[in-house]
Motif scaffolding. Sequence first.
Motif, PDB file in Angstrom:
ATOM      1  N   HIS A  53       0.851  -1.194   0.000  1.00 18.35           N
ATOM      2  CA  HIS A  53       0.000   0.000   0.000  1.00 18.35           C
ATOM      3  C   HIS A  53       0.885   1.241   0.000  1.00 18.35           C
ATOM      4  CE1 HIS A  53      -2.385  -3.169   2.039  1.00 18.35           C
ATOM      5  NE2 HIS A  53      -3.385  -2.660   1.346  1.00 18.35           N
ATOM      6  N   PRO A  54       1.528   1.552  -1.135  1.00 22.05           N
ATOM      7  CA  PRO A  54       2.357   2.767  -1.176  1.00 22.05           C
ATOM      8  C   PRO A  54       1.489   4.011  -0.963  1.00 22.05           C
ATOM      9  CG  PRO A  54       2.135   1.762  -3.364  1.00 22.05           C
ATOM     10  CD  PRO A  54       1.456   0.834  -2.403  1.00 22.05           C
ATOM     11  N   LEU A  55       2.107   5.039  -0.401  1.00 22.46           N
ATOM     12  CA  LEU A  55       1.355   6.265  -0.086  1.00 22.46           C
ATOM     13  C   LEU A  55       0.680   6.832  -1.350  1.00 22.46           C
ATOM     14  CD1 LEU A  55       0.797   8.318   2.237  1.00 22.46           C
ATOM     15  CD2 LEU A  55       2.697   9.667   1.300  1.00 22.46           C
ATOM     16  N   LEU A  56      -0.629   7.125  -1.260  1.00 24.73           N
ATOM     17  CA  LEU A  56      -1.371   7.617  -2.433  1.00 24.73           C
ATOM     18  C   LEU A  56      -1.433   9.143  -2.501  1.00 24.73           C
ATOM     19  CD1 LEU A  56      -4.455   5.190  -2.454  1.00 24.73           C
ATOM     20  CD2 LEU A  56      -2.388   5.059  -3.853  1.00 24.73           C
ATOM     21  N   PHE A  57      -1.502   9.775  -1.309  1.00 23.44           N
ATOM     22  CA  PHE A  57      -1.682  11.232  -1.288  1.00 23.44           C
ATOM     23  C   PHE A  57      -0.687  11.872  -0.327  1.00 23.44           C
ATOM     24  CE2 PHE A  57      -5.796   9.225  -2.072  1.00 23.44           C
ATOM     25  CZ  PHE A  57      -6.178   9.826  -3.264  1.00 23.44           C
ATOM     26  N   LYS A  58      -0.117  12.974  -0.748  1.00 22.58           N
ATOM     27  CA  LYS A  58       0.742  13.737   0.168  1.00 22.58           C
ATOM     28  C   LYS A  58      -0.145  14.398   1.227  1.00 22.58           C
ATOM     29  CE  LYS A  58       3.550  15.079  -3.700  1.00 22.58           C
ATOM     30  NZ  LYS A  58       3.039  15.935  -4.755  1.00 22.58           N
ATOM     31  N   PRO A  59       0.406  14.675   2.417  1.00 24.06           N
ATOM     32  CA  PRO A  59      -0.401  15.346   3.447  1.00 24.06           C
ATOM     33  C   PRO A  59      -0.986  16.644   2.893  1.00 24.06           C
ATOM     34  CG  PRO A  59       1.701  14.625   4.344  1.00 24.06           C
ATOM     35  CD  PRO A  59       1.770  14.391   2.864  1.00 24.06           C
ATOM     36  N   TYR A  60      -2.231  16.942   3.245  1.00 25.87           N
ATOM     37  CA  TYR A  60      -2.853  18.166   2.730  1.00 25.87           C
ATOM     38  C   TYR A  60      -3.819  18.753   3.741  1.00 25.87           C
ATOM     39  CZ  TYR A  60      -7.148  15.487   1.759  1.00 25.87           C
ATOM     40  OH  TYR A  60      -8.283  14.725   1.892  1.00 25.87           O
ATOM     41  N   ASP A  61      -4.075  20.042   3.555  1.00 23.97           N
ATOM     42  CA  ASP A  61      -5.034  20.779   4.375  1.00 23.97           C
ATOM     43  C   ASP A  61      -6.360  20.814   3.595  1.00 23.97           C
ATOM     44  OD1 ASP A  61      -4.917  23.550   6.474  1.00 23.97           O
ATOM     45  OD2 ASP A  61      -6.584  23.207   5.124  1.00 23.97           O
ATOM     46  N   HIS A  62      -7.433  20.380   4.253  1.00 26.37           N
ATOM     47  CA  HIS A  62      -8.742  20.276   3.597  1.00 26.37           C
ATOM     48  C   HIS A  62      -9.194  21.618   3.006  1.00 26.37           C
ATOM     49  CE1 HIS A  62     -12.948  19.080   3.113  1.00 26.37           C
ATOM     50  NE2 HIS A  62     -13.292  20.147   3.785  1.00 26.37           N
ATOM     51  N   VAL A  63      -8.986  22.711   3.773  1.00 28.38           N
ATOM     52  CA  VAL A  63      -9.477  24.016   3.304  1.00 28.38           C
ATOM     53  C   VAL A  63      -8.682  24.480   2.080  1.00 28.38           C
ATOM     54  CG1 VAL A  63      -9.810  26.433   3.969  1.00 28.38           C
ATOM     55  CG2 VAL A  63     -10.381  24.609   5.584  1.00 28.38           C
ATOM     56  N   ASP A  64      -7.361  24.234   2.104  1.00 20.19           N
ATOM     57  CA  ASP A  64      -6.559  24.585   0.920  1.00 20.19           C
ATOM     58  C   ASP A  64      -6.995  23.750  -0.285  1.00 20.19           C
ATOM     59  OD1 ASP A  64      -5.174  26.319   2.473  1.00 20.19           O
ATOM     60  OD2 ASP A  64      -3.449  24.996   2.808  1.00 20.19           O
ATOM     61  N   PHE A  65      -7.281  22.472  -0.035  1.00 22.09           N
ATOM     62  CA  PHE A  65      -7.738  21.606  -1.133  1.00 22.09           C
ATOM     63  C   PHE A  65      -9.065  22.131  -1.716  1.00 22.09           C
ATOM     64  CE2 PHE A  65     -10.458  17.709  -1.990  1.00 22.09           C
ATOM     65  CZ  PHE A  65     -10.100  17.632  -3.325  1.00 22.09           C
ATOM     66  N   LEU A  66      -9.968  22.581  -0.832  1.00 21.86           N
ATOM     67  CA  LEU A  66     -11.255  23.091  -1.337  1.00 21.86           C
ATOM     68  C   LEU A  66     -11.054  24.308  -2.237  1.00 21.86           C
ATOM     69  CD1 LEU A  66     -13.905  22.825   1.507  1.00 21.86           C
ATOM     70  CD2 LEU A  66     -13.381  21.215  -0.303  1.00 21.86           C
ATOM     71  N   ASN A  67     -10.028  25.117  -1.923  1.00 19.53           N
ATOM     72  CA  ASN A  67      -9.755  26.273  -2.787  1.00 19.53           C
ATOM     73  C   ASN A  67      -9.428  25.817  -4.195  1.00 19.53           C
ATOM     74  OD1 ASN A  67     -10.245  28.206  -0.906  1.00 19.53           O
ATOM     75  ND2 ASN A  67      -8.122  28.230  -0.156  1.00 19.53           N
ATOM     76  N   TYR A  68      -8.696  24.699  -4.303  1.00 18.07           N
ATOM     77  CA  TYR A  68      -8.441  24.144  -5.640  1.00 18.07           C
ATOM     78  C   TYR A  68      -9.733  23.544  -6.222  1.00 18.07           C
ATOM     79  CZ  TYR A  68      -7.367  20.922  -9.336  1.00 18.07           C
ATOM     80  OH  TYR A  68      -7.412  20.260 -10.536  1.00 18.07           O
ATOM     81  N   TYR A  69     -10.434  22.741  -5.409  1.00 21.31           N
ATOM     82  CA  TYR A  69     -11.624  22.027  -5.914  1.00 21.31           C
ATOM     83  C   TYR A  69     -12.666  23.000  -6.480  1.00 21.31           C
ATOM     84  CZ  TYR A  69     -15.811  19.094  -5.909  1.00 21.31           C
ATOM     85  OH  TYR A  69     -16.953  18.438  -6.268  1.00 21.31           O
ATOM     86  N   TYR A  70     -12.824  24.154  -5.803  1.00 23.50           N
ATOM     87  CA  TYR A  70     -13.840  25.104  -6.271  1.00 23.50           C
ATOM     88  C   TYR A  70     -13.283  26.124  -7.266  1.00 23.50           C
ATOM     89  CZ  TYR A  70     -17.109  23.008  -3.050  1.00 23.50           C
ATOM     90  OH  TYR A  70     -17.931  22.110  -2.412  1.00 23.50           O
ATOM     91  N   SER A  71     -12.038  25.939  -7.714  1.00 20.35           N
ATOM     92  CA  SER A  71     -11.507  26.807  -8.776  1.00 20.35           C
ATOM     93  C   SER A  71     -12.067  26.305 -10.115  1.00 20.35           C
ATOM     94  CB  SER A  71      -9.969  26.740  -8.795  1.00 20.35           C
ATOM     95  OG  SER A  71      -9.557  25.462  -9.285  1.00 20.35           O
ATOM     96  N   PRO A  72     -12.003  27.133 -11.178  1.00 20.11           N
ATOM     97  CA  PRO A  72     -12.539  26.683 -12.475  1.00 20.11           C
ATOM     98  C   PRO A  72     -11.918  25.354 -12.918  1.00 20.11           C
ATOM     99  CG  PRO A  72     -12.051  29.027 -12.533  1.00 20.11           C
ATOM    100  CD  PRO A  72     -11.565  28.533 -11.210  1.00 20.11           C
ATOM    101  N   GLN A  73     -10.611  25.176 -12.676  1.00 18.63           N
ATOM    102  CA  GLN A  73      -9.970  23.913 -13.090  1.00 18.63           C
ATOM    103  C   GLN A  73     -10.485  22.758 -12.225  1.00 18.63           C
ATOM    104  OE1 GLN A  73      -5.680  23.625 -12.641  1.00 18.63           O
ATOM    105  NE2 GLN A  73      -5.739  21.470 -13.224  1.00 18.63           N
TER     106      GLN A  73
END
Length: 317
Positions: A283-303
């Motif tokens: 089970h190699p690591l799939l995701f680097k550590p991340y901050d949920h709120v920072d991720f949402l900023n990407y998720y809700y961007s046009p891209q």
Amino acid sequence: MGTQTPLKLPTIDFNDLNMDDSNNNCKWEEVKSKVYNALIEYGCFEAIFDKVPLELCKELFPSLEELFDLPIETKKLNASKKPYHGYVGQFPMVPLYESMGIDDANVLEKVEAMTNILWPNGNPNFSKTIHCFSEKLSELDKIIRKMVLESLGVEKYLEEHMNSTNYLVRVMKYKGPQTSETKLGLSSHTDKNVVTILCQNQVDGLEILTKDGKWISFKPSQPGTFIAMIGDALHSWSNGRLHSAFHRVMMSGNEARYSAGLFSIPKGGYLIKAPQEMVDDDHPLLFKPYDHVDFLNYYYSPQGQTDQFALRTYCGV
Ligand SMILES: O=C(O)CCC(=O)C(=O)O
Ligand SMILES: [Fe+2]
């Protein structure tokens, strides 16, 4: 002969189960195993949980009608910097959909503060119903998360894990499209939070995508049950062991669908990181550590909004 996916989600009975039952209790172990298997296979299941009594659900839906019947200008007063934490609606892509978020709905004063924005003379009944729904349902969220951590063999992180989230209640209305043709109520997505627990009025419409690409139409087995599903935060924390399912809402006919969900959401500033026990050669690591709120900023961007696998793009290894 190949086996066929049964197009029905598992139903799991949580009645008579408490957080304190986790020590050597047969029922706890039996339910835990069903929860874990369902989350690996489907990412979700139907939950029977009578600590939120049917009477409470029966009070909830008329309250939601009252809420969504308010003028649009009033509903917009519940604004939030965080997407989908305030009032949302009137989107050209999904014109049937509206929702209202209530942050920290397990804290009565927070619910009352939000209620007073919408009803300047107050609406104690609405506040009481939402608060009670949130408080009682948060017990189920905690039971599920404890069972998950025990199943993964990492219960030593339970306290940190529980302290890393806040609760949001989001209530939804989907207008009937006034046609027998099926119309999109809410686009296909995975939830980004930890656990989501939803209940609905008598109008069905929620569909869940199985791992092998089939849509299951969710039909509650009896009134007053819930659907519990995990989001990307628990998918990544479990290093991909638990499935985070795509789901959507499809509507037909004249009747409006109302639903209410309790969302456990990682706090901003907390790094979501798979514990070392979840990572090994198989089970190699799939995701680097991340901050949920920072991720949402990407998720809700046009891209991000056109990216089906936003988390993978954002922090995939
Ligand atoms: O209304 C529903 O049943 C689904 C809502 C949903 O998927 C969400 O709010 O993330
Ligand atoms: Fe969702």
